[in-house]
Scaffold this motif. Sequence first.
Motif, mmCIF file in Angstrom:
data_model
loop_
_atom_site.group_PDB
_atom_site.id
_atom_site.type_symbol
_atom_site.label_atom_id
_atom_site.label_comp_id
_atom_site.label_asym_id
_atom_site.label_seq_id
_atom_site.Cartn_x
_atom_site.Cartn_y
_atom_site.Cartn_z
ATOM 1 N N UNK A 26 0.841 -1.200 0.000
ATOM 2 C CA UNK A 26 0.000 0.000 0.000
ATOM 3 C C UNK A 26 0.876 1.250 0.000
ATOM 4 N N UNK A 27 1.939 1.240 0.790
ATOM 5 C CA UNK A 27 2.829 2.407 0.858
ATOM 6 C C UNK A 27 3.503 2.668 -0.487
ATOM 7 N N UNK A 28 3.929 1.610 -1.162
ATOM 8 C CA UNK A 28 4.684 1.764 -2.407
ATOM 9 C C UNK A 28 3.791 2.076 -3.599
ATOM 10 N N UNK A 29 2.562 1.514 -3.618
ATOM 11 C CA UNK A 29 1.729 1.602 -4.815
ATOM 12 C C UNK A 29 0.474 2.447 -4.652
ATOM 13 N N UNK A 30 0.114 2.765 -3.411
ATOM 14 C CA UNK A 30 -1.033 3.638 -3.212
ATOM 15 C C UNK A 30 -2.377 2.932 -3.235
ATOM 16 N N UNK A 31 -2.392 1.621 -3.294
ATOM 17 C CA UNK A 31 -3.646 0.862 -3.267
ATOM 18 C C UNK A 31 -3.356 -0.517 -2.694
ATOM 19 N N UNK A 32 -4.392 -1.210 -2.285
ATOM 20 C CA UNK A 32 -4.204 -2.523 -1.657
ATOM 21 C C UNK A 32 -3.957 -3.589 -2.725
ATOM 22 N N UNK A 33 -3.197 -4.623 -2.394
ATOM 23 C CA UNK A 33 -3.008 -5.705 -3.363
ATOM 24 C C UNK A 33 -4.332 -6.401 -3.632
ATOM 25 N N UNK A 34 -4.462 -6.947 -4.824
ATOM 26 C CA UNK A 34 -5.697 -7.653 -5.169
ATOM 27 C C UNK A 34 -5.803 -8.926 -4.327
ATOM 28 N N UNK A 35 -7.011 -9.421 -4.148
ATOM 29 C CA UNK A 35 -7.159 -10.689 -3.406
ATOM 30 C C UNK A 35 -6.328 -11.813 -4.019
ATOM 31 N N UNK A 36 -6.226 -11.831 -5.356
ATOM 32 C CA UNK A 36 -5.440 -12.888 -6.011
ATOM 33 C C UNK A 36 -3.966 -12.780 -5.636
ATOM 34 N N UNK A 37 -3.465 -11.529 -5.570
ATOM 35 C CA UNK A 37 -2.044 -11.356 -5.223
ATOM 36 C C UNK A 37 -1.787 -11.748 -3.782
ATOM 37 N N UNK A 38 -2.668 -11.315 -2.873
ATOM 38 C CA UNK A 38 -2.514 -11.682 -1.461
ATOM 39 C C UNK A 38 -2.596 -13.202 -1.286
ATOM 40 N N UNK A 39 -3.506 -13.813 -2.032
ATOM 41 C CA UNK A 39 -3.651 -15.272 -1.945
ATOM 42 C C UNK A 39 -2.391 -15.980 -2.451
ATOM 43 N N UNK A 40 -1.766 -15.407 -3.489
ATOM 44 C CA UNK A 40 -0.542 -16.035 -4.017
ATOM 45 C C UNK A 40 0.583 -15.966 -2.993
ATOM 46 N N UNK A 41 0.653 -14.857 -2.223
ATOM 47 C CA UNK A 41 1.669 -14.781 -1.170
ATOM 48 C C UNK A 41 1.448 -15.882 -0.131
ATOM 49 N N UNK A 42 0.188 -16.018 0.280
ATOM 50 C CA UNK A 42 -0.115 -16.962 1.355
ATOM 51 C C UNK A 42 0.143 -18.405 0.952
ATOM 52 N N UNK A 43 0.014 -18.691 -0.343
ATOM 53 C CA UNK A 43 0.138 -20.091 -0.781
ATOM 54 C C UNK A 43 1.507 -20.418 -1.373
ATOM 55 N N UNK A 44 2.138 -19.431 -2.006
ATOM 56 C CA UNK A 44 3.376 -19.729 -2.727
ATOM 57 C C UNK A 44 4.636 -19.506 -1.903
ATOM 58 N N UNK A 45 4.630 -18.449 -1.069
ATOM 59 C CA UNK A 45 5.852 -18.161 -0.303
ATOM 60 C C UNK A 45 6.187 -19.298 0.657
ATOM 61 N N UNK A 46 5.216 -19.857 1.402
ATOM 62 C CA UNK A 46 5.570 -21.005 2.260
ATOM 63 C C UNK A 46 6.120 -22.194 1.466
ATOM 64 N N UNK A 47 5.599 -22.417 0.258
ATOM 65 C CA UNK A 47 6.111 -23.526 -0.552
ATOM 66 C C UNK A 47 7.587 -23.305 -0.906
ATOM 67 N N UNK A 48 7.954 -22.042 -1.196
ATOM 68 C CA UNK A 48 9.343 -21.740 -1.528
ATOM 69 C C UNK A 48 10.252 -21.846 -0.306
ATOM 70 N N UNK A 49 9.851 -21.234 0.816
ATOM 71 C CA UNK A 49 10.728 -21.255 1.997
ATOM 72 C C UNK A 49 10.850 -22.667 2.573
#
Length: 629
Positions: free
Chosen positions: A28-51
């Motif tokens: 939000x600070x960098x782009x001025x709007x909230x991430x889309x639900x799809x983007x937030x969902x990708x963080x929640x599902x993909x980042x744990x798989x990578x780490x």
Amino acid sequence: MLFRESANSIAARALDSSLYLHLTERFVHMHGYRPSPAEARSWERSIPALTAALNDAGLGEVEVMLEYALPLNSKRADAVLAGVHPTTGEPSYVVVELKQWSQAEPDEDDPALCRIDAYTHPVLNPIEQVRRYCEYLVNFNGAVAEHPGRVSGVAFLHNATEFGVSGLRAVELDERGQLFTGERRGEFIDHLRARLSDQHPGVRAADELQAGRTVPSKQLMSVAAQEVREREQFVLLDEQQVAYRMVLNAVRKAKQSDHKEVVVITGGPGTGKSVIALSLLGELYRQGVPALHATGSQSFTKTMRKVAGTRKREVQELFKYFNSFMTTEKNTLDVLICDEAHRIRETSANRYTPAAHRTGKRQIEELIDVARVPVFLLDEHQVVRPGEMGTVQEIKAAAAAKGLECRVVPLESQFRCGGSDAYLRWVVRLLGLEPGGAVVWEPDDRMRLLVVESPQEMEAFLEARRSEDYGARMSAGYCWTWSPEPKPGDPLPADVVIGDWSRPWNLRGERSVSGAPPSALWATDPAGFGQVGCVYTAQGFEYDWSGVIIGPDLLWRGDRWVTDRTASKDPVFKKSTPDDDVDRLIRNTYKVLLTRGMVGTIVYSTDPETREKLRELAGGRLEQRASKV
């Protein structure tokens, strides 16, 4: 970059959900709007798989740089892993593209594209996507520019089975383009171990990449000659590459089956429309495919002719105007690339057109008729003259009337304004071109915005940047009368007068006068700095630092903008031009001028109340923020 920590730390944060809250706040600070639900969902599902894969590989101390922003554009790699190579002991970086896809298949026409159920149109194969991110990073980050072997790339489709996506490997695989599925997670772990050591933390390597000097972007004009005559100089990313390949595929179909198709590529300033146009022209030219580039801009076409066709006359002849095809037979060309297509006019005829050529045919129809694959690249918010009508709706309607298929490819990421989406959004909201109202500029690390108290202050600041080898130009709204061009040897008339400061407009003609470059070269010739450019000269070009003088045609009064048509000296505005059209075109003019800068924009208004509002919205005056420049 949204976030950076070791794989161990990120995995721990993901467990208690603090990671996603932090990523959202930073976004939000960098782009001025909230991430889309799809983007937030990708963080929640993909980042744990990578780490999880990194930790299972014993690579918990590797530094993970999430949503890593590529230099000078708004594209972000999902993750860049920074560590030490287990064999060479040198810094090693793995660019990772994460996908939640369970299945995908290559496009039947082109394996570099693929199709998934979630989209109606093809997208770039993730192997090709990550390969191009790697190439772009090497091209523009000084930390790896001299060490390209330090960068590798991989697409990790953690939800996919081999059966679901195996066809994607039909493209060539190399060090910068590999693909692993959840079913081959073990091979992915081995791949990471082969490039990242488990004996050394990745902090120093990540620091080095972050501190890497941004290699200056290859300016469109300076490489046009080599681009057209020899080989592709630009790395096209994501939807840019999709657009490029869709045109080439349409050309191939046209040859094979007498097929005709219209392609529209639409995007805001700096999304790479002209880069795509030039890349297409270069590739078609090398293949011997009959193709031409056309614009409605005299400056842009003449500059292309001069720079791209320096030593080859036939290259100069590739660059035409929209009104060059009034008498050309249908389908004479295989491809016509219409750049800056928002400048298409109702008709090609003007007062000099012979009566025999005044057919009454619409210009958009002429452009569609002349080629088997007409390509239109446009930005609907850059219409700045009455009578300009190049819109997606108009082109689609014209194609439909002829029974032709029309494909539209939107470009989202942008490369102008340092790749700052936040700055472009600030500009369009400032000018009321998007809803929501003007907002205070939140400085980012990509674009600099300054407000000054006088044109003298602006010019001195820009001159200082020029001494540091930056390019700089001053431009203004069309609020001062433009005198006739002087005779050779006579000084340029100083038409733009603000208090005791005065400077000439850029030249209008095709020859140099008193050391000033001809109109078409004002934006690219260093000698253009001494004159003030107008929107018609600046449109289509970019420079490092942009100084913009907002004249009395656009004023802030109370809580809103007011346009004063009587303050405009632009001869294109007639008494018959409706007030609403004049208002929109004046706002669009300043949108164009405020989005020419690659590094920074410095603004001055001739009106005190407007200046005060700009200071409030831009976060202060020049001297308050000069230490940050």
